[in-house]
Write a protein that holds these residues in place. Structure first.
Motif, mmCIF file in Angstrom:
data_model
loop_
_atom_site.group_PDB
_atom_site.id
_atom_site.type_symbol
_atom_site.label_atom_id
_atom_site.label_comp_id
_atom_site.label_asym_id
_atom_site.label_seq_id
_atom_site.Cartn_x
_atom_site.Cartn_y
_atom_site.Cartn_z
ATOM 1 N N GLN A 142 36.606 38.642 41.031
ATOM 2 C CA GLN A 142 36.646 38.738 39.570
ATOM 3 C C GLN A 142 35.233 38.576 38.988
ATOM 4 O OE1 GLN A 142 39.811 39.434 38.344
ATOM 5 N NE2 GLN A 142 40.316 39.370 40.520
ATOM 6 N N PRO A 143 35.036 39.031 37.749
ATOM 7 C CA PRO A 143 33.738 38.812 37.088
ATOM 8 C C PRO A 143 33.389 37.315 37.057
ATOM 9 C CG PRO A 143 35.085 40.331 35.810
ATOM 10 C CD PRO A 143 35.967 39.794 36.907
ATOM 11 N N ASP A 144 32.161 36.991 37.367
ATOM 12 C CA ASP A 144 31.681 35.603 37.429
ATOM 13 C C ASP A 144 32.451 34.757 38.443
ATOM 14 O OD1 ASP A 144 29.791 36.115 35.407
ATOM 15 O OD2 ASP A 144 31.290 35.702 33.856
ATOM 16 N N HIS A 145 33.202 35.424 39.340
ATOM 17 C CA HIS A 145 34.002 34.730 40.372
ATOM 18 C C HIS A 145 34.996 33.756 39.742
ATOM 19 C CE1 HIS A 145 31.176 36.613 42.992
ATOM 20 N NE2 HIS A 145 30.180 35.798 42.691
ATOM 21 N N LYS A 146 35.448 34.066 38.532
ATOM 22 C CA LYS A 146 36.325 33.183 37.756
ATOM 23 C C LYS A 146 37.618 33.934 37.450
ATOM 24 C CE LYS A 146 35.914 31.579 33.201
ATOM 25 N NZ LYS A 146 35.096 31.122 32.096
ATOM 26 N N ALA A 152 45.965 34.393 39.293
ATOM 27 C CA ALA A 152 45.741 34.183 40.726
ATOM 28 C C ALA A 152 47.039 33.842 41.446
ATOM 29 C CB ALA A 152 44.716 33.073 40.933
ATOM 30 N N TYR A 153 47.882 33.009 40.843
ATOM 31 C CA TYR A 153 49.154 32.645 41.483
ATOM 32 C C TYR A 153 50.029 33.879 41.689
ATOM 33 C CZ TYR A 153 47.800 28.003 39.715
ATOM 34 O OH TYR A 153 47.124 26.852 39.398
ATOM 35 N N LYS A 154 50.030 34.756 40.685
ATOM 36 C CA LYS A 154 50.853 35.968 40.804
ATOM 37 C C LYS A 154 50.286 36.913 41.873
ATOM 38 C CE LYS A 154 53.531 34.691 37.431
ATOM 39 N NZ LYS A 154 53.410 33.257 37.628
ATOM 40 N N LEU A 155 48.977 37.051 41.938
ATOM 41 C CA LEU A 155 48.373 37.911 42.958
ATOM 42 C C LEU A 155 48.619 37.350 44.354
ATOM 43 C CD1 LEU A 155 45.019 38.802 41.164
ATOM 44 C CD2 LEU A 155 46.980 40.323 41.516
ATOM 45 N N GLY A 181 45.196 43.978 40.591
ATOM 46 C CA GLY A 181 44.071 43.164 40.149
ATOM 47 C C GLY A 181 43.592 43.447 38.743
ATOM 48 N N GLY A 182 43.868 44.637 38.220
ATOM 49 C CA GLY A 182 43.453 44.984 36.862
ATOM 50 C C GLY A 182 44.384 44.466 35.781
ATOM 51 N N VAL A 200 46.786 44.268 47.324
ATOM 52 C CA VAL A 200 47.330 43.687 46.089
ATOM 53 C C VAL A 200 46.265 43.652 45.001
ATOM 54 C CG1 VAL A 200 48.149 41.506 45.089
ATOM 55 C CG2 VAL A 200 49.259 42.455 47.111
ATOM 56 N N LEU A 201 45.052 43.298 45.350
ATOM 57 C CA LEU A 201 43.966 43.299 44.353
ATOM 58 C C LEU A 201 43.703 44.712 43.837
ATOM 59 C CD1 LEU A 201 41.599 40.706 46.017
ATOM 60 C CD2 LEU A 201 42.530 40.536 43.690
#
Length: 194
Positions: A19-23, A29-32, A122-123, A117-118
């Protein structure tokens, strides 16, 4: 060998690192992570993380992953120093990967499932993923209980629901040959204690 949350921590770090800024928003995140575990289970008869899933008002949630991020007690033993080396909580609803994830923790199929999955989901933001999860059998099986006025608000999900088709999901990621899926499910039941 005793199970630990190391793989959960690495999966959480892996998702955030993309993700942007690794955040990343924690609910996203739980759903992914749930979708990656669901996909991997249907393909190989085991989840990536070994986590337990619950149906809650906001959808399907991996229990120990949530507890790791929120610094709560986990069912699987958690090394807090290990966690703090890879992820940190940023505000109430976000966390950040503070180190590059250790992909050596994953099998090739684990990483492939996370990447698929990402790529597919991911979008989407956390609210879109919440709505998506409300159309999957593992949430729908508990919908009436969750929406009633009774407690508890969290219900442990039977992994058999992960093998059912999600009729509203248009991604194609969970469309499998029924015969193969049945064999994988049998394998899962034979070799797991879930």
């Amino acid at each position: 060998m005793e199970r630990t949350t190391n793989k959960i921590i690495q999966a959480l770090a892996y998702i955030a690192y993309q993700q942007p800024d690794h955040k990343v928003n924690s609910m996203k995140a739980y759903k992914l992570l749930w979708l990656a575990d669901r996909y991997h289970l249907r393909q190989f008869g085991r989840t990536i993380t070994g986590d337990t899933f619950f149906a809650l008002p906001h959808g399907v949630v991996p229990s120990d992953a949530k507890n790791v991020v929120e610094h709560q007690k986990t069912h699987i033993p958690c090394d807090e120093q290990y966690r703090d080396k890879y992820i940190k909580r940023v505000g109430k609803y976000w966390y950040q990967a503070i180190s590059e994830p250790d992909v050596m923790e994953f099998s090739d199929s684990d990483q492939d499932a996370l990447d698929k999955v990402l790529q597919v989901y991911g979008g989407l933001d956390q609210y879109q993923l919440k709505k998506l999860s409300h159309g999957f059998p593992e949430w729908l099986a508990y919908k009436d209980k969750i929406e009633s006025d009774h407690t508890p608000m969290a219900y442990k999900i039977d992994f058999d629901y992960f093998f059912e088709e999600a009729k509203d999901d248009k991604s194609g990621l969970f469309v499998d040959d029924p015969e193969k899926l049945s064999l994988v499910k049998d394998y899962f039941h034979e070799f797991s204690n879930c």
